[in-house]
Design a protein around this motif. Structure first.
Motif, PDB file in Angstrom:
ATOM      1  N   ALA A 192       0.776  -1.154   0.038  1.00 30.64           N
ATOM      2  CA  ALA A 192      -0.192   0.052  -0.194  1.00 30.64           C
ATOM      3  C   ALA A 192       0.954   1.549  -0.182  1.00 30.64           C
ATOM      4  O   ALA A 192       0.393   2.586  -0.485  1.00 30.64           O
ATOM      5  N   ILE A 193       2.055   1.124   0.669  1.00 36.32           N
ATOM      6  CA  ILE A 193       2.546   2.726   0.453  1.00 36.32           C
ATOM      7  C   ILE A 193       3.496   2.629  -0.622  1.00 36.32           C
ATOM      8  O   ILE A 193       3.435   3.949  -1.238  1.00 36.32           O
ATOM      9  N   VAL A 194       4.324   1.231  -0.862  1.00 37.11           N
ATOM     10  CA  VAL A 194       5.061   2.025  -2.176  1.00 37.11           C
ATOM     11  C   VAL A 194       3.574   2.700  -3.352  1.00 37.11           C
ATOM     12  O   VAL A 194       4.279   3.585  -4.086  1.00 37.11           O
ATOM     13  N   TRP A 195       2.551   1.951  -3.799  1.00 36.60           N
ATOM     14  CA  TRP A 195       1.881   3.033  -5.061  1.00 36.60           C
ATOM     15  C   TRP A 195       1.519   3.540  -4.471  1.00 36.60           C
ATOM     16  O   TRP A 195       1.271   4.583  -5.361  1.00 36.60           O
ATOM     17  N   ASN A 196       1.379   3.948  -2.371  1.00 35.51           N
ATOM     18  CA  ASN A 196       1.400   5.657  -2.026  1.00 35.51           C
ATOM     19  C   ASN A 196       1.748   6.751  -2.682  1.00 35.51           C
ATOM     20  O   ASN A 196       1.776   8.086  -3.480  1.00 35.51           O
ATOM     21  N   LEU A 197       3.091   6.182  -2.774  1.00 34.89           N
ATOM     22  CA  LEU A 197       4.152   6.909  -2.874  1.00 34.89           C
ATOM     23  C   LEU A 197       4.476   6.973  -4.786  1.00 34.89           C
ATOM     24  O   LEU A 197       4.843   8.516  -4.536  1.00 34.89           O
ATOM     25  N   VAL A 198       3.807   5.897  -5.213  1.00 38.11           N
ATOM     26  CA  VAL A 198       4.690   6.062  -6.700  1.00 38.11           C
ATOM     27  C   VAL A 198       3.658   7.496  -7.088  1.00 38.11           C
ATOM     28  O   VAL A 198       3.651   8.330  -8.126  1.00 38.11           O
ATOM     29  N   THR A 199       2.567   7.159  -6.698  1.00 37.58           N
ATOM     30  CA  THR A 199       0.872   7.473  -7.656  1.00 37.58           C
ATOM     31  C   THR A 199       1.018   9.332  -6.925  1.00 37.58           C
ATOM     32  O   THR A 199       1.219  10.154  -7.534  1.00 37.58           O
ATOM     33  N   TRP A 200       1.691   9.227  -5.643  1.00 36.51           N
ATOM     34  CA  TRP A 200       2.268  11.148  -5.044  1.00 36.51           C
ATOM     35  C   TRP A 200       3.180  11.265  -5.363  1.00 36.51           C
ATOM     36  O   TRP A 200       3.269  12.803  -5.913  1.00 36.51           O
ATOM     37  N   LEU A 201       4.189  10.743  -6.570  1.00 35.10           N
ATOM     38  CA  LEU A 201       5.465  11.449  -6.849  1.00 35.10           C
ATOM     39  C   LEU A 201       4.549  12.529  -8.478  1.00 35.10           C
ATOM     40  O   LEU A 201       4.893  13.405  -8.983  1.00 35.10           O
TER      41      LEU A 201
END
Length: 443
Positions: free
Chosen positions: A92-101
């Motif tokens: 979940a955290i990996v996808w959150n950070l990728v989309t935030w970037l």
């Protein structure tokens, strides 16, 4: 000792996910009021943080959906382990950070669900997932909620513009919707706390149940509620400016009446879903509302290319987060060493993402392009038709876009016409006075 350490790691990681959820979803409440100038950027995120904190204490229905519904656990179910939950949180955290970037307003909720499902399937098989709950409280709301919010926002925008139509040259008063936006965006922030903060409460509760530290079917403890409320509030205050840029200026040009309609539709949908225990994506609801309001305002346009990018992010969120969660679960099966390896890899990825974001930094000063805010304020003409001056680094007024330039020309032409009419009236009055004087002399 080993189990206690893993549970502690899961709780810390869950709270970090809650933090990322906060800054990832700040835009849901505050992108449109920032875009219209209703609230200053830093004031907006502070208000959202406080209301997220309050909202987290108002309900626990969504937390119960996650802790005792989505994943079968306890007696009569599949006992998932804290290692699986740890792996799911990494996904979940990996996808959150990728989309935030990349500034994509994807669903933090679906990233969490995807990560947990992927990890649970690797660790305990398909039987660990409650298909009925997954379909009824996650998949169906994911489709229905943004459509419902979009339709409500479209209708509300139409009504708002119909009842504030200009008559006989009088101002329509739409600029006053800015004040209403403060209330409607605050309601969204409160609703966000009642829905999204609970998802992390549910994860921590699920971890405690899996570790036999809490009875199955019970709700979150008070300390869990407090910790999650604080984590999401701090995350919200940190901003999430990249996604604020996308929702505030990337989908459509937002005007005050339109923003108020979108925010009201978003808040109503989220609050209704929280009451029913639907763990929906507040991001999808907010995006649907902004699109609906853009379609509802005559003369506006929706940037469908950006909508397509966002929709692609929604489509890939569950499987992408699930794949990362499954890979992390496979490593976590090695035991404590695997969990530590996951933690090191996850930390390295987090550091890389934040380092990468520094190359193209977005903050409160440049999240919404200043000309867009200036144009929004000018087109409404709140105070005697004058555009509110906006300070920039060079101390100048930023150039207005073509729509605002047209509004400026219209106002200049109107003032010139008024001056000419006034001059003509004075000349006529003088002429009448001269004629009256001439008639008196003749007598």
């Amino acid at each position: 000792m080993e189990l206690t350490l893993i549970v502690l790691l899961v709780i810390v990681l869950a709270l970090f996910f809650d933090f990322t959820n906060g800054f990832h979803d700040t835009a849901n409440a505050m992108a449109t009021p920032i875009a219209t100038g209703a609230l200053k950027p830093k004031t907006a995120v502070l208000l959202a943080a406080v209301l997220n904190l309050v909202g987290a204490f108002l309900s626990t229905e969504v937390a119960k959906t996650i802790s005792g519904g989505l994943i079968n656990e306890g007696e009569g179910g599949v006992l998932i382990t804290p290692e699986m939950i740890f792996a799911g949180l990494i996904g979940a955290i990996v996808w959150n950070l990728v989309t935030w970037l990349y500034g994509l307003p994807s669903s933090s909720s679906h990233a969490l669900f995807g990560g947990l499902i992927g990890a649970a399937i690797v660790g305990a098989g398909l039987s660990s997932i409650n298909g009925g709950v997954f379909l009824s409280k996650i998949v169906i709301p994911a489709i229905a909620a943004p459509l419902t919010a979009g339709i409500v926002a479209f209708t509300a925008t139409r009504v708002a513009y119909a009842i504030t139509r200009r008559h006989d040259g009088k101002k329509d008063g739409r600029g006053r919707f800015r004040y209403a936006q403060i209330a409607s965006s605050s309601l969204i922030a409160l609703a966000h706390g009642t829905n999204d903060a609970q998802k992390t409460m549910g994860v921590i509760t699920l971890t405690l149940v899996a570790a036999n530290l809490q009875d199955p079917g019970t709700g979150p403890h008070l300390w869990v509620v407090v910790a999650c409320a604080l984590a999401i509030a701090i995350g919200t205050y940190s901003g999430g400016w990249r996604i604020i840029r996308t929702l505030g200026a990337g989908l459509t040009q937002v005007k005050p009446a339109q923003g108020f309609a979108a925010e009201t539709a978003t808040a109503a949908t989220i609050l209704a879903s929280s009451h029913l225990g639907f763990a929906l994506s507040t991001t999808q609801v907010a995006s649907g509302s902004v699109i609906g309001s853009g379609l509802g305002r005559r003369g506006s346009s929706v940037r469908w290319r950006t909508v397509g990018r966002i929709a692609s992010g929604w489509l890939f969120t569950l499987p992408a987060a699930g794949a990362v969660g499954a890979a992390a679960a496979a490593i976590a099966h090695l035991g404590l060493i695997g969990v530590i390896a996951d933690a090191v890899l996850g930390l390295g990825f987090i550091v890389f993402i934040f380092w990468r974001s520094r190359r193209n930094q977005v903050d409160s000063s440049n999240a919404i392009p200043v000309p867009d805010v200036a144009e929004s304020g000018y087109a409404v003409r709140i105070r005697k038709g004058k555009v509110k001056k906006v300070k920039t680094k060079t101390g100048t007024i930023p150039p207005l876009t073509p729509v605002a330039q047209s509004a400026v020309r219209d106002d200049v032409a109107a003032r010139e016409a008024a001056r000419e009419a006034e001059k003509a009236a004075r000349e006529a009055a003088r002429g009448a006075a001269r004629d009256a004087g001439s008639e008196g002399d003749a007598r």
